[in-house]
Design an enzyme around this catalytic site. Structure first.
Site, PDB file in Angstrom:
ATOM      1  CB  SER A 257       4.069   1.559  13.469  1.00  0.00           C
ATOM      2  OG  SER A 257       2.884   2.017  12.875  1.00  0.00           O
ATOM      3  CE  LYS A 258       8.635  -0.362   6.722  1.00  0.00           C
ATOM      4  NZ  LYS A 258       9.003   0.978   7.043  1.00  0.00           N
ATOM      5  NE  ARG A 259      -0.366  -1.910  14.760  1.00  0.00           N
ATOM      6  CZ  ARG A 259       0.064  -1.163  15.768  1.00  0.00           C
ATOM      7  NH1 ARG A 259       1.242  -1.370  16.301  1.00  0.00           N
ATOM      8  NH2 ARG A 259      -0.696  -0.194  16.243  1.00  0.00           N
ATOM      9  CD  GLN A 260      -2.698  -2.537   4.806  1.00  0.00           C
ATOM     10  OE1 GLN A 260      -2.005  -3.511   4.723  1.00  0.00           O
ATOM     11  NE2 GLN A 260      -3.545  -2.172   3.874  1.00  0.00           N
TER      12      GLN A 260
ATOM     13  CE1 TYR B 242       1.220   0.772   4.295  1.00  0.00           C
ATOM     14  CE2 TYR B 242       0.965  -1.616   4.174  1.00  0.00           C
ATOM     15  CZ  TYR B 242       1.479  -0.504   4.791  1.00  0.00           C
ATOM     16  OH  TYR B 242       2.248  -0.627   5.911  1.00  0.00           O
TER      17      TYR B 242
END
Ligand code: GLU
Length: 475
Positions: free
Chosen positions: A245-248, A15
């Protein structure tokens, strides 16, 4: 003067990250400010990490935000011949060499180096193969990669528009791979070749690419390409100052759009991540940003991505758009419709009622439910804490009588408020005695927009039905 050309070069591995949007936006702004061109280029040479359709989704998400490429979008996978040619040239000029080492040998080498507390680095086993040896291996079908030969004893010096001068010893760099055994280039080769071929004047990207800069400079020099201006953007951080963070759910731009965040708010907030206008101005529409953006005002220090601040911008934009009531209000309405399900035809009214109370359109569905479906409530709720049953009954019956006399055409907050205040005065009631039960009667809630606003929204018929229902409960 050289035309200003910038690019956003995402890898289609997922994404669009908030950080990616920031890079795209800054690149876009710099190009537009200088009447130049902004280019989107898809860096899809890492075949193992590709995600189907991710390229199109990245392009579409940017388009929704108004960020479009000025030239046809190119994929690096369609341009392999170009990188191959550059690699051949580097080999011919002795700036690069073929390496036939097997992954097993490389693993062994690295393990040994680690044991000896050395920094893992290619040991140049294949640096001095003779032409005959190389030809023999190729004929025998042996696979190879191409490595860039780091010049010995050289100090690589570079300049970044934000971080200033960098200088690094050649001996601290590894002979990095530029062409893989499947004939695909690595990021380093492809991005330099393309930035040159596409006449990019300013390479704008995240700070995490800073370590690649010396390698890129070496490739530019070896290929006799003129250097562009490099602009590395400060890291994005979580509020606790850790790397963003890479948390979507937290960082995917598409998710923010799905949650109903306004484009204006997203762009405005993201523009301020690592850039400041140098004054106290906070609100910038895209056109203002194009005018005011400058590279000198990009900060070195990491920028905190704080959703509460984004929410604040979003709330402010919702309010502004409703007040201004121009064509952006129509867009806001259609955006709001998607959160109201079967009540979407009431979006405009709901927005007028709740627009100043929400920071996100996605709250509308939940917050406005009671308007369409009166929740059941306990009769005790109808009695204001400083009132009693008898007074409440008297007040709400009087209200019903007065409200019933208001003509449909005059059913609005002002008339409603005036008639209720009239009762309060004549009967020596306190406002709580009458407004409180009216609020509960209309909403089934203790907190809501004002009773007059609710009565107006519901319309005379539904409003009076709800008031009668309350009277019945009190009986
Ligand atoms: N493809 C790289 C990325 O995904 C681009 C880095 C650059 O802009 O040079 O971020």
């Amino acid at each position: 003067m050289q035309k200003i050309r910038t690019r956003f070069a995402p890898s289609p591995t997922g994404y669009l990250h908030i950080g990616g949007l920031r890079t795209a936006l800054f690149s876009y702004l710099w190009a537009k400010k200088n009447k130049g061109e902004f280019i989107i280029r898809i860096e899809d040479t890492d075949r193992a990490r590709l995600i189907a359709n991710a390229d199109q989704e990245l392009i579409d998400t940017l388009a929704k935000l108004g960020i479009n490429s000025d030239v046809a979008i190119k994929h690096q996978s369609d341009r392999l011949a170009l990188y191959q040619k550059a690699s051949d040239k580097l080999i011919d000029n002795n700036n690069a060499y073929r390496c036939f080492c097997s992954p097993e040998r490389l693993d062994e080498m690295r393990t040994k180096q680690q044991k000896n507390k050395q920094v893992p680095k290619y040991d140049r086993h294949c640096l001095n193969l003779s032409k005959e040896e190389i030809d023999k291996k190729i004929v025998a079908g042996q696979k190879f990669v191409v490595r860039f030969k780091i010049p010995d004893n050289e100090i690589i010096v570079g300049q970044d528009a934000v971080y200033g001068k960098i200088s690094i010893k050649g001996q601290d760099l590894d002979d990095f791979v530029i062409l893989k055994s499947n004939k695909f280039p690595t990021y380093h080769l492809a991005s330099v070749v393309d930035d040159h071929d596409m006449r990019i004047s300013h390479v704008i990207r995240g700070e995490e690419w800073m370590p690649s800069l010396p390698k890129h400079i070496l490739i530019y020099e070896a290929l006799k390409y003129a250097l562009p201006t490099f602009v590395h953007l400060p890291l994005l951080l979580n509020p606790d100052k850790s790397k963003l963070s890479k948390r979507q759910g937290d960082v995917a731009v598409e998710d923010y759009l799905k949650k109903g965040y306004l484009i204006e708010a997203l762009l405005n907030y993201v523009a301020l991540l690592g850039w400041n206008p140098g004054n106290n101005k906070e609100f910038f529409m895209l056109d203002d940003l194009i005018k005011e953006f400058s590279l000198e005002k990009i900060n070195k220090a990491g920028a905190v991505f704080d959703v509460t601040k984004l929410n604040w911008f979003n709330a402010e934009y919702i309010r502004k758009i409703i007040i201004q009531n121009d064509k952006r209000f129509d867009q806001l309405i259609s955006n709001a419709e998607s959160f109201l399900g079967k009540n979407s035809h009431q979006a405009k009214k709901v927005l007028r009622l709740f627009g100043s109370r929400i920071d996100n359109l996605s709250q509308l569905g939940e917050d406005s439910k009671f308007l369409f479906d009166l929740p059941d409530y306990d009769k005790k709720m109808l009695i204001f804490k400083k009132s009693d049953l008898a007074k409440t009954k008297e007040a709400i019956n009087l209200a019903l009588g007065t409200l019933g006399k208001i003509h449909h055409s005059e059913w609005n907050q002002d008339t409603i408020n005036t008639s209720i205040k009239d009762i309060i005065e004549k009967r020596k009631l306190s406002p709580g005695d009458i407004f409180w039960p009216l609020r509960v009667a209309c909403s089934g809630l203790e907190q809501s927009p004002s009773p007059a606003e609710l009565l107006e929204f519901l319309g005379k018929e539904e409003a009076l039905t709800r008031v009668k229902k309350a009277i019945k409960k009190l009986a």
